[in-house]
Design an enzyme around this catalytic site. Structure first.
Site, PDB file in Angstrom:
ATOM      1  N   ASP A  90     -41.026  -2.099 -75.232  1.00  9.46           N
ATOM      2  CA  ASP A  90     -40.825  -0.932 -74.366  1.00  9.46           C
ATOM      3  C   ASP A  90     -40.413   0.310 -75.161  1.00  9.46           C
ATOM      4  OD1 ASP A  90     -40.891  -3.219 -72.764  1.00  9.46           O
ATOM      5  OD2 ASP A  90     -39.608  -2.340 -71.241  1.00  9.46           O
ATOM      6  N   HIS A  92     -40.188   3.633 -73.095  1.00  6.04           N
ATOM      7  CA  HIS A  92     -39.479   4.309 -71.998  1.00  6.04           C
ATOM      8  C   HIS A  92     -39.111   5.761 -72.289  1.00  6.04           C
ATOM      9  CE1 HIS A  92     -39.243   1.323 -68.908  1.00  6.04           C
ATOM     10  NE2 HIS A  92     -38.786   0.406 -69.748  1.00  6.04           N
ATOM     11  N   ASP A 118     -44.879  -0.023 -70.953  1.00  8.68           N
ATOM     12  CA  ASP A 118     -43.681   0.741 -70.576  1.00  8.68           C
ATOM     13  C   ASP A 118     -43.431   1.893 -71.543  1.00  8.68           C
ATOM     14  OD1 ASP A 118     -43.313  -0.779 -68.344  1.00  8.68           O
ATOM     15  OD2 ASP A 118     -41.273  -1.409 -68.814  1.00  8.68           O
ATOM     16  N   ASP A 121     -40.973   6.695 -68.020  1.00 10.76           N
ATOM     17  CA  ASP A 121     -39.845   6.518 -67.104  1.00 10.76           C
ATOM     18  C   ASP A 121     -38.532   6.268 -67.848  1.00 10.76           C
ATOM     19  OD1 ASP A 121     -40.982   7.006 -64.628  1.00 10.76           O
ATOM     20  OD2 ASP A 121     -41.575   4.929 -64.296  1.00 10.76           O
ATOM     21  N   ARG A 122     -37.462   6.646 -67.177  1.00 12.64           N
ATOM     22  CA  ARG A 122     -36.074   6.508 -67.613  1.00 12.64           C
ATOM     23  C   ARG A 122     -35.709   7.513 -68.710  1.00 12.64           C
ATOM     24  NH1 ARG A 122     -34.008   1.750 -65.673  1.00 12.64           N
ATOM     25  NH2 ARG A 122     -32.150   3.059 -65.420  1.00 12.64           N
ATOM     26  N   ASN A 150     -45.218  -2.618 -66.511  1.00 12.74           N
ATOM     27  CA  ASN A 150     -44.996  -2.475 -65.069  1.00 12.74           C
ATOM     28  C   ASN A 150     -44.695  -1.031 -64.658  1.00 12.74           C
ATOM     29  OD1 ASN A 150     -42.398  -2.937 -66.429  1.00 12.74           O
ATOM     30  ND2 ASN A 150     -41.507  -2.871 -64.391  1.00 12.74           N
ATOM     31  N   HIS A 151     -44.259  -0.184 -65.601  1.00 15.24           N
ATOM     32  CA  HIS A 151     -43.973   1.217 -65.262  1.00 15.24           C
ATOM     33  C   HIS A 151     -45.221   2.100 -65.314  1.00 15.24           C
ATOM     34  CE1 HIS A 151     -39.585   1.775 -64.704  1.00 15.24           C
ATOM     35  NE2 HIS A 151     -39.553   0.579 -65.257  1.00 15.24           N
ATOM     36  N   HIS A 199     -47.000  -7.896 -71.154  1.00 13.89           N
ATOM     37  CA  HIS A 199     -45.759  -7.143 -70.934  1.00 13.89           C
ATOM     38  C   HIS A 199     -44.665  -8.030 -70.355  1.00 13.89           C
ATOM     39  CE1 HIS A 199     -43.076  -3.809 -70.277  1.00 13.89           C
ATOM     40  NE2 HIS A 199     -42.898  -4.220 -69.028  1.00 13.89           N
ATOM     41  N   ARG A 254     -35.933  -8.971 -60.143  1.00 17.75           N
ATOM     42  CA  ARG A 254     -36.967  -7.945 -59.944  1.00 17.75           C
ATOM     43  C   ARG A 254     -37.301  -7.715 -58.473  1.00 17.75           C
ATOM     44  NH1 ARG A 254     -37.222  -5.621 -65.050  1.00 17.75           N
ATOM     45  NH2 ARG A 254     -37.273  -7.263 -66.614  1.00 17.75           N
ATOM     46  N   HIS A 281     -40.469  -6.089 -71.719  1.00 25.28           N
ATOM     47  CA  HIS A 281     -40.009  -6.055 -70.325  1.00 25.28           C
ATOM     48  C   HIS A 281     -38.501  -6.196 -70.126  1.00 25.28           C
ATOM     49  CE1 HIS A 281     -40.681  -6.017 -66.079  1.00 25.28           C
ATOM     50  NE2 HIS A 281     -40.560  -7.307 -65.868  1.00 25.28           N
TER      51      HIS A 281
END
Length: 521
Positions: A90, A92, A118, A121-122, A150-151, A199, A254, A281
């Site tokens: 990730d 991010h 990923d 995001d964040r 997943n993002h 992922h 999740r 993940h």
């Protein structure tokens, strides 16, 4: 006695006060600056500009995203990648840590890379990560590979920060182009014919590699099913020491997909003649985790890689990349790099300063209204009968009380702005519980996530408390690991039980005793 120093008439009010912090370039890079005569991106120029917080012309950003997407669209669901290769987890939106990753892992010009998803995001530099990675994909289409996380979807990027970031830095057109590009990302990779790279992990509906090849990936990931599981599933927390023989159980962390067990992984590896599964993940304190070894190969059955150091600026974790060459696997760790500061949720300075202005304005209003005494109110209302005069007096008092309450709210916002932002950051909606501000400073300090999400309470949390460990940060952030609410129906428990019964009947009764491994021999 010396005369007072005259004020310099040449002093500019627009000069940067802290000159050590450079002002971001106002010039947006043009197509001529970003692309060479052959249409290939000049990644060095792009990198230097993005590291200064510079931006591109919107048409240039759209060109990078769409050209990268056209390359991704031609790739298979399951990539075949030869060694040597560097595998990354990730990112991010931590662009400045991504630059450190390439220093540690090697230049993309002469290093084969596989990213496990990923990218957004964040973090506050997600669009920079996308633009740079997509530019590298255009320049090195056969040696830099990107999987979907997943993002990389509309549902999460609208819920978290990426959509807002795109609209602030570019436009919604750029965001929509990114979403179309994310739909093109491959789902998995077969590395050196030995390792399945994804992922999240396994699915009860995927038994062979051909099951991955047959999936329709060009869409928004659904809330359940094999595509969802590849992106969302996790190993059990007690992986390798399970107290149950079930291969798959509902993923309560999740809120979707499954937890998979050590027997499920071993059976999948043996059935597909594989050595291990590499996935991302999940944040890891050391940047990676190696799980219990396979009994048939003696190699870790599962490896997690996480490449975002000091995740969210609070986890204080290391990041890692995995380098595989000549049948030797090395883990290289690295720490976080300094990055420019953004106010939370891309807040501008005017919004940030509003509580200070609001407090003073309401304070002045209260003082003005309080000048009028009860005697003065009474003398002004001599012309009214008793009931009417009393009602008017009560109305005025209520207005004074309301403004006084507003003054308290602004005072809390000013004095406790960091506390407010901390609490908002811990809630998936970014909103405070009703009544927290009007309750004053004490109410704010005692507010917990329990007030917002009772079933995901973090009891006793105070914004003044300093997070001291990785596990504490992970616990506080746990609510943000869930899939946000959506309308898609989830499979019933009965379906899950039937899947587990079928898998249990096929298993060879693998022994579940053993310990986790942190080294490869």
């Amino acid at each position: 006695m010396s005369e007072p120093k005259a004020i310099d008439p040449k002093l500019s009010t627009t000069d940067r006060v802290v000159k050590a912090v450079p002002f971001p370039p106002s010039h947006r890079l043009t197509a001529k600056e970003v692309f060479d005569n052959d249409g290939k991106p000049r990644v060095d120029i792009l990198k230097a500009h993005l590291m200064k917080e510079g931006r591109l012309e919107e048409s240039v950003a759209l060109r990078i995203i769409t050209e990268g997407a056209s390359i991704l669209r031609q790739e298979k669901n399951l990539l075949d990648i030869d060694a040597p290769v560097t595998v990354c987890g990730d990112i991010h939106g931590q662009f400045f840590d991504l630059m450190k990753l390439f220093e540690v892992g090697g230049s993309p010009a002469n290093t084969r890379y596989l990213f496990l998803g990923d990218y957004v995001d964040r973090g506050y530099f997600s669009i920079e990560c996308v633009l740079y990675l997509w530019a590298l994909k255009i320049l090195y289409p056969k040696t830099l590979f990107l999987l979907r996380g997943n993002h990389e979807c509309r549902h999460l990027t609208e819920y978290f920060t990426f959509k807002q970031e795109c609209k602030i830095k570019y436009s919604e057109r750029v965001y929509d182009a990114c979403m179309d590009a994310f739909d093109c990302l491959p789902l998995a990779a077969l590395m050196n014919q030995q390792f399945l790279c994804v992922h999240g992990g396994l699915s009860p509906e995927i038994n062979t590699l051909d099951d991955i090849r047959k999936l329709d990936r060009f869409k928004e990931p659904p809330a359940y099913g094999p595509m969802c599981d590849i992106l969302w599933s996790d190993p059990l927390e007690d992986f390798g020491n399970e107290k149950t023989q079930e291969h798959f159980t509902h993923n309560t962390v999740r809120g979707c997909s499954y937890f998979y067990s050590y027997p499920a992984v071993c059976e999948f590896l043996q059935h597909n003649n594989l050595l291990s599964i590499l996935r991302a993940h999940e944040a890891q304190d050391a940047g990676y985790r190696m799980y219990r070894k396979s009994q048939t190969t003696g190699f870790p059955s599962l490896i997690t890689i996480f490449s975002a150091p000091n995740y969210l600026d609070v986890y204080n974790n290391k990041a890692a990349v995995l380098k595989y060459e000549n049948n030797v696997m090395n883990i290289r760790q690295f720490n976080c790099s300094p990055h420019p500061y953004w106010l939370p949720n891309f807040m501008d300075v005017f919004t940030w300063s509003l509580p200070f202005v609001g407090e003073k304005v309401t304070e002045m209003l209260v003082n003005v209204l309080n000048i009028c005494s009860d005697d003065e109110l009474g003398s002004e209302e001599d012309g009214f009968d008793g009931a009417t005069a009393a009602a008017r007096k009560e109305v005025i008092r209520n207005k004074i009380r309301a403004i006084g309450k507003m003054a308290r709210v602004f005072s809390v916002l000013r004095e406790e702005s960091e506390s407010v932002l901390t609490l908002k950051g811990l809630t998936p909606t970014g909103m405070l519980p009703s009544g927290v501000l009007s309750g004053g400073k004490q109410t704010l300090q005692s507010a917990t996530v329990e007030a917002i999400e009772a079933d995901e309470a973090i009891k006793g949390f105070s914004p003044q408390h300093k997070i001291t460990s990785f596990e504490e940060a992970k616990g506080l952030d746990r609510i943000n690991e869930r899939m946000p609410p959506r309308r898609d129906a989830m499979p019933s428990d009965a379906n899950l039980n039937s899947i587990n019964k079928a898998l249990t009947s096929e298993t060879n009764g693998t022994d579940s005793n053993g310990s986790n491994s942190s080294n490869i021999q």
